[in-house]
Scaffold this active site. Structure first.
Site, PDB file in Angstrom:
ATOM      1  N   THR A 244       0.835  -1.208   0.000  1.00  0.00           N
ATOM      2  CA  THR A 244       0.000   0.000   0.000  1.00  0.00           C
ATOM      3  C   THR A 244       0.867   1.254   0.000  1.00  0.00           C
ATOM      4  O   THR A 244       0.634   2.196  -0.757  1.00  0.00           O
ATOM      5  CB  THR A 244      -0.939   0.001   1.219  1.00  0.00           C
ATOM      6  N   ARG A 324      -8.268  -1.197  11.326  1.00  0.00           N
ATOM      7  CA  ARG A 324      -8.405  -0.839   9.906  1.00  0.00           C
ATOM      8  C   ARG A 324      -9.426   0.271   9.710  1.00  0.00           C
ATOM      9  O   ARG A 324     -10.283   0.514  10.564  1.00  0.00           O
ATOM     10  CB  ARG A 324      -8.840  -2.059   9.081  1.00  0.00           C
TER      11      ARG A 324
END
Length: 532
Positions: A244, A324
């Site tokens: 990411t 998250r």
């Protein structure tokens, strides 16, 4: 009672799901948040983010995932990697789940996976949690209003966190179950409130369906050059390798951070949003992802927060280290509007080598790329798990084994064929250790990794000189702009060369032992590419 935007020809009643309470069809974000708060499913945080906890399950339950062993898929499923469920057991599970649903309220979202219109999958999610509806609206792609009016789901997911499976009756392992029935085009999820099961179930579907159409399904991030969608790159990598972070380059356009396809039209994002880890998230290193945690509708899972100020504690892992946030892709300023790009010019395979053996970057032949793709190597390090006292290799084929229904060679051959056809350059990038193994060496400097990637993506690296690695046979650049020459030769970074040689031999053998399972299924040149 039916509330919301619904195609009257495709209500749950028409699907044989009857006797429910109020059914909310395709509510928008404000309404979903309102329902979630009304039902005490979460807390409204700063900027309108929704703060939720997922209870017992704070991550996926891979050991509770099953594929129904029906005749139509018997010969195409990789059963060594996918636990089978008998059709009769699934039917009992389905009937019992429908009984559980009687009289309860449910939330329906009609969405699709796949930005390529030639290869999209229409999916209906039915869940008893409003916030799951919000989550999946972020993660999948939203039909236009006129499409929604005639929407017909190809697959339906029934998600009932309050349902408890019976292993003896339902042929599963515990009270938690994720059961995929490709023949009935139905997925049943019970006994877990972790929202990631919804996302990864759709990914698993696409990983099965698309290769049958010659489309490569990939667990990767992707970006392309600003102003040039034809210059794209994909980044394969397991957790902790930098997938990411490295693809979120402000100098390039982000296509997506996790799941993509590669069709005859180019690459495309399966999703409409991102599901980013937030533990130790830094406003300096990752400012745009950090900013999403204070935006309206972002779903924030299992993060500890101050009950008076609603300030988030990004370092507190008391609930889980797997904290998250889920948000729509347009919350990232340099995100692609189309979520599509041309055929990739570069394929990046990220690995975190805690053994300190692999170079920071290496160029791979198509056969070597298939070898490393099938290997899917990274490392656990001491202290990350109980009982791990030295670097421990982790091999997850295709960089995503839990989501791969077909045999790994299917994906490997597809990738290799596309690399050959479109002349993509393949790179193995080590974001792990150098100068020694974990505990004695140092983490690869992120500045050096970024410089090497920039040189690879703009073509500079390809024009320079390379040496052949004696352990793995791939090509390693002897110099690169802005990178110390010694860093490109990992043996030279160790104070005792013989210790490096012993560690390298150990890692080579680990690769060979793991790869033995694929040898009967691959071509001779891939076997030859295995070890230099």
């Amino acid at each position: 009672m039916k509330i919301g935007r619904v195609n009257p020809a495709q209500t749950l009643d028409q699907q044989g799901i009857t006797g429910l309470g109020t059914v909310y069809y395709n509510l928008l974000e404000p309404a979903l948040i309102e329902e979630a708060l009304k039902r005490a499913e979460g807390t409204l945080g700063q900027g309108g983010a929704l703060l939720v906890t997922t209870g017992k399950h704070t991550g996926r339950s891979p050991n509770d995932k099953f594929v129904v062993r029906s005749a139509s898929v018997e010969d195409t499923i990789w059963w060594d990697n996918n636990a089978p469920m008998e059709p009769a057991a699934f039917d009992r599970l389905h009937a019992d789940m429908l009984r559980h649903m009687q009289g309860r309220d449910y939330f329906v979202q009609d969405l699709y996976g796949g930005a390529d219109p030639d290869h999209r999958l229409d999916v209906r999610l039915v869940t008893e949690l409003a916030w799951h509806g919000l989550f999946i609206r972020h993660m999948l792609r939203r039909p236009e209003a006129e499409e929604l009016a005639r929407f017909v789901p190809e697959f339906t997911i029934l998600n009932c966190p309050g349902f408890q499976a019976d292993p003896n009756r339902h042929g599963c392992r515990s009270e938690t179950v994720i059961a995929l029935n490709f023949e009935k085009k139905l997925i049943l999820i019970g006994g877990t409130a972790y929202a990631g099961e919804n996302k990864k179930s759709v990914f698993t579907l696409l990983n099965y369906i698309l290769p049958g159409k010659g489309v490569m399904a990939m667990h990767c991030s992707a970006n392309h050059a600003i102003g040039n969608p034809g210059d794209s790159a994909v980044f394969f990598g397991l957790s902790g390798t930098g997938k990411t972070t490295l693809s979120a380059d402000p100098g390039r356009v982000l296509i997506g951070d996790d799941e993509h396809g590669w069709s005859e039209n180019g690459i495309f994002n399966f999703e409409g949003g991102c599901y980013a880890k937030t533990i130790n998230l830094s406003p300096t290193a990752e400012p745009e992802i950090y900013a999403t945690t204070g935006k309206f509708g972002t779903v924030i899972e299992n993060m500890v927060f101050d009950p008076d100020t609603f300030d988030l504690d990004f370092e507190d892992d008391s609930l889980t280290a797997n904290t998250r946030c889920a948000y729509p892709l347009h919350y990232i300023s340099n995100a692609s509007e189309t979520a599509r790009a041309g055929h990739p010019s570069n394929i990046i395979m990220l690995t975190c080598d805690a053994f300190g053996v692999l170079p920071p970057i290496a160029r791979l032949t198509p056969a070597q790329a298939m070898y490393h793709f099938l290997s899917g190597f990274t490392s656990k390090v001491a202290g990350t798990e109980r009982g791990v006292t030295e670097p421990e290799p982790t091999f997850s084929t295709c960089f995503g084994a839990p989501f791969m229904p077909r045999r790994p060679e299917v994906y490997g051959n597809l990738l290799r064929e596309k690399i050959d056809r479109h002349a993509a350059t393949c790179w193995l990038v080590n974001t792990g250790w150098t100068g020694g193994a974990y505990g004695t060496g140092a983490r690869m400097p992120i500045r050096a990794t970024r410089a090497l990637l920039a040189a690879a993506l703009d073509g500079t690296l390809n024009k320079g000189a390379f040496r052949r690695d004696p352990n793995f046979g791939f090509e390693v650049p002897v110099e690169a702009p802005g990178v110390a020459e010694v860093l490109l030769d990992p043996r030279r970074t160790w104070s005792v060369n013989e210790e490096y040689d012993a560690q390298a031999a150990k890692l080579v053998q680990m690769f060979a032992d793991n790869f033995a399972q694929y040898v009967p299924f691959i071509d001779e040149d891939v076997k030859a590419a295995a070890i230099g």
